[in-house]
Scaffold this active site. Structure first.
Site, PDB file in Angstrom:
ATOM      1  N   LYS A 169       0.819  -1.216   0.000  1.00  0.00           N
ATOM      2  CA  LYS A 169       0.000   0.000   0.000  1.00  0.00           C
ATOM      3  C   LYS A 169       0.848   1.259   0.000  1.00  0.00           C
ATOM      4  O   LYS A 169       0.347   2.341  -0.311  1.00  0.00           O
ATOM      5  CB  LYS A 169      -0.942   0.019   1.209  1.00  0.00           C
ATOM      6  CG  LYS A 169      -1.797  -1.229   1.359  1.00  0.00           C
ATOM      7  CD  LYS A 169      -2.501  -1.608   0.085  1.00  0.00           C
ATOM      8  CE  LYS A 169      -3.109  -2.992   0.159  1.00  0.00           C
ATOM      9  NZ  LYS A 169      -2.146  -4.075   0.365  1.00  0.00           N
ATOM     10  N   SER A 174      -4.783 -11.202  -1.784  1.00  0.00           N
ATOM     11  CA  SER A 174      -3.375 -10.865  -1.910  1.00  0.00           C
ATOM     12  C   SER A 174      -2.924 -11.078  -3.341  1.00  0.00           C
ATOM     13  O   SER A 174      -3.461 -11.919  -4.064  1.00  0.00           O
ATOM     14  CB  SER A 174      -2.555 -11.753  -0.975  1.00  0.00           C
ATOM     15  OG  SER A 174      -1.197 -11.779  -1.363  1.00  0.00           O
TER      16      SER A 174
END
Length: 574
Positions: free
Chosen positions: A131, A477
């Site tokens: 992120k 993921s």
């Protein structure tokens, strides 16, 4: 000299360095050893997500020192600062993962506030975790000061029983252990060798996907995403990144000159061609939002569909990020796409040159089988597919790289949290052919839109990865493989169809037709919606509560503010 070269009278830093009334401000800079000449030079923020949370970030502080030397060599005054990061591998599989996507916003916001508060003129950002890469790129575009992004580099692959392994093998090892096919000693040995160095997770997971994006979109120097984190060759890119930002400042080239609609399409093409993370379809709309460009999950999906899948990378393929680097890196993928007509060559980049100019001398090596030619791809369409149907009117996404069967139909088995589903998987309380549904894990309903690698990896470890499907309004993921559909929207917390499902409802997923539907009439869906009631989460204060109040849908990037379209000024012009 500096004033003439960079136009200090029009730079943000004039508000803290110029004129008698700024004497108190200058006194602070003198206190830190900044010379008088340095005070009146452009002030360049050097932002990193350095910390000791995970190997992704541990080298960023060292690389930042070299960036600062590059800035100084070109006449700038570097000012280093750090911000947070949440590392998905450690946050995975428990409540900590709710913090992950939220951290993207905190990173972007905190960099914005630091730059605004201290009136820095330009920005170099270094990041390693999933992120932090989009978070820093979002901040650059939001601020719109001359900016250069630099990836911290991938981890080296581990070796276990003669094979290359990554952290995903450890997650899947947990499933093998629960299935009785891996002993305690074997799992212990695997966990000790899977991550042998500093750097981000080693396959084409989210960090490496977004590193590829940084080059493809034009915000990073060509080749800078390639070398693994331990390689000292990264220092040359760090130094050049510092110099490059000063060139951009001199020539008044800003991120929004670079991040155009065409540049975003280039980025999406590289995600598709490398079989990248589905999270690319979450972060690209958010990056576009900062530039005031409409580029939602469906716009991303159109690029995915028309782009060939070229790079045989983990988790669906054979090779790691290090192998991609040794085969020519992102530049080789981009040149292959450009030669095939799948890339816009006229997009401006942080070199001051176009994509085509940057790639002019790049050639696809014939002595490698990591990157395939554009006319002999692994798959005619990209490795990531966007779906739509009555179960996901706003869209959903699945990574098909490495998958053979692209159709699945079966009865729903519903869980209202990841923990509930993982417990069932861990104890093998599910059936072959079922569609496992994990809901109330969306941006608002989680809150935080958790990733589900622990659950999907456990299924693969048990040998059931292609025997069941899994859908969620949360995320997966970049290390996930198999029929795992994420970003289902509207999310359950917003009254979306996924929240109306019951055990036994028949769900059909067709990645070729790009559809996802439940076998229910509109009348039945409406009746169920009439009886649906919103749920409260356990997060009724603090950062996660605050995030849930303003976050938008996944289809448009799960953003938390109105974006560039609502601006009355940009920071760069204060």
């Amino acid at each position: 000299m500096t004033e003439k070269k960079y136009g200090k009278s029009k730079l943000p830093s004039r508000h803290v360095t110029e004129g008698p009334e700024r004497a108190p401000h200058r006194s602070y800079l003198y206190a830190m050893g900044v010379t008088e000449a340095g005070i009146h030079a452009p002030l360049v923020g050097v932002a990193t997500t350095w910390n000791e949370a995970a190997p992704c970030n541990i080298t960023l502080g060292r690389q930042a020192q070299v960036v600062k030397k590059g800035v100084a060599s070109a006449g700038g005054t570097p000012r280093e600062f750090t911000t947070i990061t949440v590392t998905d591998g450690i946050a995975m599989g428990h409540q900590g993962m709710k913090s992950s996507l939220v951290s993207r916003e905190v990173i972007a916001d905190s960099v914005e506030l630091t730059m605004r508060g201290h009136c820095y003129d330009a920005l170099v950002g270094l990041a390693g975790c999933d992120k932090s890469l989009p978070g820093l790129m979002m901040a650059m575009i939001r601020l719109n000061v001359p900016s250069v992004f630099m990836y911290g580099g991938s981890i080296l692959p581990g070796k276990y029983k003669g094979k290359q392994v990554t952290v995903v093998d450890v997650f899947e090892g947990v499933g093998k252990h629960s299935a009785g096919t891996m002993t305690d000693a074997e799992l212990h040995e695997l966990e000790q060798v899977a991550c042998p160095s500093a750097g981000s997770c080693g396959g084409q997971f989210t960090a490496n996907t977004m590193a590829c994006v940084s080059e493809a979109i034009g915000l990073a120097l060509p080749g800078s995403a390639g070398a693994p984190a331990p390689y000292e060759s990264r220092d040359a890119f760090a130094f050049e990144s510092g110099q490059a930002v000063m060139m951009l400042l001199k020539n008044k080239i800003r991120p929004r000159d670079i991040v155009t609609r065409k540049a975003l399409e280039n980025a999406a093409a590289v995600v598709a061609a490398t079989g990248g993370s589905t999270n690319g379809a979450l972060h690209l709309p958010a990056i576009a939002h900062e530039a005031g460009i409409d580029f939602d999950i469906h716009a991303v999906g159109k690029i995915f569909k028309r782009t060939p899948y070229l790079a045989d990378l983990m988790p669906g393929g054979k090779y790691t990020a290090k192998d991609l680097y040794e085969a020519g890196g992102v530049e080789a993928v981009m040149k292959t796409l450009l030669d095939g007509g799948f890339l816009h060559g006229d997009c401006l980049t942080v070199t001051g040159k176009t994509v085509a100019e940057n790639l002019k001398s790049v050639k696809l090596r014939k002595d490698q089988d990591v990157i395939y030619p554009h006319n002999k791809p692994l798959r005619e369409e990209g490795g990531v597919v966007v779906l739509k149907g009555n179960l996901a009117p706003q869209g959903a996404i699945v990574k098909v790289a490495g998958m053979k069967n692209l159709f699945f139909k079966g009865p729903a088995r519903c869980f209202d949290s990841e923990e509930e589903c993982f417990a069932a998987v861990d104890k093998k309380k599910y059936k072959k052919g079922e569609v496992l549904v994990i809901r109330y894990e969306g941006p608002r309903g989680g809150p935080g839109m958790r990733e589900m690698l622990s659950t999907t990896a456990a299924l693969y470890g048990q040998g059931m990865g292609d025997q069941v499907a899994l859908i969620t309004d949360g995320r997966f993921s970049g290390g996930t493989r198999g029929f795992c559909i994420g970003h289902v929207g509207p999310e359950a917390a917003a009254g979306g169809p996924i929240g109306l499902l019951k055990d036994g409802d028949i769900i059909t997923i067709d990645a070729v037709k790009q559809t996802i539907d439940v076998d229910l009439s509109e009348k039945e869906i409406a009746a169920r919606r009439a009886g649906w009631k919103p749920r409260k989460t356990d997060y009724q204060s603090g950062a996660l509560w605050k995030y849930a109040q303003g976050v938008g849908p996944a289809a448009t990037g799960a953003v938390t503010h109105p974006g560039a379209k609502s601006e009355t000024h940009t920071y760069a012009d204060i």
